[in-house]
Design a protein around this motif. Structure first.
Motif, short mmCIF file in Angstrom:
data_model
loop_
_atom_site.label_atom_id
_atom_site.label_comp_id
_atom_site.label_asym_id
_atom_site.label_seq_id
_atom_site.Cartn_x
_atom_site.Cartn_y
_atom_site.Cartn_z
N THR A 132 0.85 -1.10 -0.04
CA THR A 132 0.00 -0.10 0.02
C THR A 132 0.85 1.20 0.12
N PRO A 133 0.49 2.27 -0.77
CA PRO A 133 1.41 3.48 -0.84
C PRO A 133 1.54 4.09 0.57
N MET A 134 2.70 4.48 0.92
CA MET A 134 2.95 5.22 2.04
C MET A 134 2.20 6.44 2.16
N SER A 135 1.88 6.85 1.07
CA SER A 135 1.10 8.22 1.37
C SER A 135 -0.24 8.02 2.24
N THR A 136 -0.67 6.55 2.12
CA THR A 136 -1.86 6.38 3.08
C THR A 136 -1.56 6.72 4.58
N MET A 137 -0.38 7.08 4.90
CA MET A 137 -0.32 7.00 6.23
C MET A 137 -0.88 8.59 6.51
N SER A 138 -1.01 9.69 5.57
CA SER A 138 -1.61 10.87 5.71
C SER A 138 -3.13 10.89 6.30
N ARG A 139 -3.74 9.79 5.40
CA ARG A 139 -5.08 9.82 5.74
C ARG A 139 -5.41 8.84 7.22
N LEU A 140 -4.47 8.13 7.47
CA LEU A 140 -4.36 7.37 8.91
C LEU A 140 -4.01 8.81 10.01
N GLN A 141 -3.42 9.52 9.67
CA GLN A 141 -2.94 10.73 10.70
C GLN A 141 -4.21 11.34 10.94
N GLN A 142 -5.26 11.47 10.01
CA GLN A 142 -6.26 12.48 10.24
C GLN A 142 -7.67 11.55 10.76
N GLY A 143 -7.32 10.54 11.55
CA GLY A 143 -8.10 9.49 12.02
C GLY A 143 -9.05 8.76 11.23
N ASP A 144 -8.67 8.58 9.74
CA ASP A 144 -9.42 8.11 8.86
C ASP A 144 -9.00 6.45 9.17
N SER A 145 -10.03 5.65 8.81
CA SER A 145 -9.58 4.23 8.66
C SER A 145 -9.70 3.68 7.14
N VAL A 146 -8.71 2.66 7.08
CA VAL A 146 -8.23 2.57 5.68
C VAL A 146 -8.15 0.76 5.62
N GLU A 147 -9.03 0.47 4.48
CA GLU A 147 -9.09 -1.27 4.32
C GLU A 147 -7.84 -1.50 3.21
N LEU A 148 -7.02 -2.30 3.79
CA LEU A 148 -5.88 -2.92 2.68
C LEU A 148 -6.25 -4.00 1.79
N SER A 149 -5.55 -4.31 0.80
CA SER A 149 -5.97 -5.12 -0.13
C SER A 149 -6.37 -6.67 0.46
N ASP A 150 -5.57 -7.01 1.44
CA ASP A 150 -5.76 -8.45 2.16
C ASP A 150 -7.25 -8.25 3.09
N GLY A 151 -7.78 -7.16 3.13
CA GLY A 151 -8.91 -7.10 4.28
C GLY A 151 -8.75 -6.40 5.53
N THR A 152 -7.42 -6.41 5.68
CA THR A 152 -7.10 -5.77 7.08
C THR A 152 -7.72 -4.29 7.20
N VAL A 153 -8.13 -4.03 8.32
CA VAL A 153 -8.62 -2.35 8.40
C VAL A 153 -7.60 -1.88 9.47
N LEU A 154 -7.05 -0.75 8.87
CA LEU A 154 -6.29 0.22 9.94
C LEU A 154 -6.97 1.20 10.32
N HIS A 155 -7.04 1.44 11.59
CA HIS A 155 -7.99 2.67 12.19
C HIS A 155 -6.71 3.85 12.70
N GLY A 156 -6.85 4.70 12.28
CA GLY A 156 -6.06 6.00 12.59
C GLY A 156 -6.09 6.30 13.99
N PRO A 157 -5.46 7.03 14.86
CA PRO A 157 -5.67 7.49 16.30
C PRO A 157 -6.89 8.30 16.06
N ALA A 158 -7.67 8.30 17.24
CA ALA A 158 -8.85 9.17 17.58
C ALA A 158 -8.33 10.62 17.60
N ARG A 159 -9.02 11.43 17.13
CA ARG A 159 -8.68 12.96 17.33
C ARG A 159 -8.97 13.35 18.65
N ARG A 160 -8.26 14.15 18.98
CA ARG A 160 -8.12 14.82 20.48
C ARG A 160 -8.87 16.29 20.43
N PRO A 161 -9.24 16.82 21.43
CA PRO A 161 -9.99 18.04 21.67
C PRO A 161 -9.00 19.03 21.27
#
Length: 398
Positions: free
Chosen positions: A233-262
């Motif tokens: 998976t392109p490393m650029s996906t890290m920017s989406r995770l940093q924003q708290g998004d969830s990303v599903e990878l090609s093998d079905g794994t779902v990565l969850h970005g850290p929860a946003r803080r106040p």
């Protein structure tokens, strides 16, 4: 509300407050009339604009050309007398009468109402600006707009003046009506919102709450890199995770970005002897700015009257619509503020405590009075003091 322009990024790079004037009623040789600048990334928002504020800006690191909004807490002169001169400088004003046909600034062009300098204040703010510009024959090259916060006893419509709209005044000024006793989200964009509430003074007065939107949580890249490499998976996906998004990878794994803080919360109060109506909005503020006009300082302040007590000074201060340091500390504790900044001092309290020992002793005594009630960090503001508001400290994701 639609923001005047889209934000430049999805987070604020910095939040900073610079005090331009910290005096009450009368200025002194060490304190100017009330005004402070809130810097949000590259933009500047002013809160109050007392006499000679533009001179203070010139002496500070604040850039007048960056001022996008001005918030007026109430229409007493020591909080608003500097507004018209600042508008004429900031918006390239010119004195004297000019024929309509000779000056393109006077043309009714709808495009010129975009991105005006925005002014927020209680009833009378629009009339004050409109009449002042009209009777001084001031012409502005760029537009402004006035949004008025209408109290429940105010007329919901109208401009409170018989004069027609000034030629540089945008027709898009709003009369903002209270909802459940407050003015929620008088301004909002993806990064920050502003709400307001009445606070008790001798005339209608307003406190403002600036709230940053939730910000990305802290992230440990090592938690995600192995899965990204395994699935190519392109490393650029890290920017989406940093924003708290969830990303599903090609093998079905779902990565969850850290929860946003106040995000950060800053509460700026105008003159008040009781800010109770803003308590709900002000809860858990990172920084609370509260007036502390008068204090009882026996043995420290030579102006202390022999027959005064803490109780008599507080009663006299409240009768004039103001607060003591103890009152400020009590309110800061009540709303759970993390830091309290005392502001709006009587002219007898010198603002050069960073260089003068006598002034330092007086201001330290005022600070201690507030700390006795608050228990947290207290700062006494002085002109040109600058404070950074840091992001909330939270542990990294594991």
């Amino acid at each position: 509300m639609v923001p005047s322009r889209p934000p430049l990024s999805n987070t604020l790079s910095s939040v900073n407050i610079t005090f331009l004037g910290t005096a009450s009623a009368q200025p002194s040789s060490t304190r100017n009339h009330s005004s402070l600048a809130l810097r949000l990334g590259g933009d500047v928002w002013l809160f109050d604009c007392g006499e000679a504020t533009q001179h203070q800006i010139q002496k500070s690191t604040v850039k007048a050309g960056k001022i996008k909004k001005i918030f007026i807490t109430h229409t007493h002169g020591d909080h608003i007398f500097g507004l018209l001169p600042l508008l004429c400088s900031r918006l390239n004003g010119a004195g004297g009468a000019v024929e309509d046909a000779q000056d393109p600034r006077l043309r009714e062009d709808p495009a010129r109402w975009q991105d005006p300098l925005e002014i927020y204040g209680p009833l009378g703010t629009r009339a004050y600006v409109r009449n002042g510009l009209a009777y001084t024959y001031s012409l502005l090259e760029h537009p402004y707009v006035v949004h008025e916060l209408r109290f429940t006893h105010d007329p919901p419509e109208g401009d409170y003046t018989a004069l027609p709209r000034h030629r540089s005044e945008s027709p898009n000024g709003r009369n903002i009506i209270q909802v459940d006793g407050v003015w929620p989200d008088i301004y909002k964009d993806p990064l920050v919102s502003v709400s307001a509430a009445p606070i008790l003074h001798s005339i209608p007065s307003v406190g403002f709450v600036i709230l940053e939107a939730p910000v990305p949580g802290k992230m440990d890249p090592k938690k995600y890199i192995p899965a990204l490499k395994r699935t190519k998976t392109p490393m650029s996906t890290m920017s989406r995770l940093q924003q708290g998004d969830s990303v599903e990878l090609s093998d079905g794994t779902v990565l969850h970005g850290p929860a946003r803080r106040p995000g950060r919360k800053v509460v700026i109060l105008g003159d008040t002897h009781d800010p109770s109506p803003i308590s709900g909005l002000a809860a858990d503020a990172d920084l609370l700015i509260h007036e502390a006009t008068n204090a009882h300082l026996p043995g420290i302040d030579s102006n202390t009257k022999d027959d005064d007590t803490f109780e008599s000074v507080e009663a006299r201060t409240k009768s004039r619509g103001h607060s003591t340091p103890q009152m400020a500390g009590t309110f800061a504790k009540r709303v759970g503020a993390k830091k309290l900044v005392l502001n709006h001092f009587s002219a007898r309290y010198a603002g050069n405590d960073h260089v003068d020992e006598e002034a330092r002793t007086v201001m330290m005594a005022i600070k201690n009075l507030a700390m006795q009630e608050f228990g947290g960090e207290v700062i006494c503001a002085r002109d040109f003091m600058s404070l950074d508001i840091e992001l909330r400290n939270e542990p990294a994701e594991v």
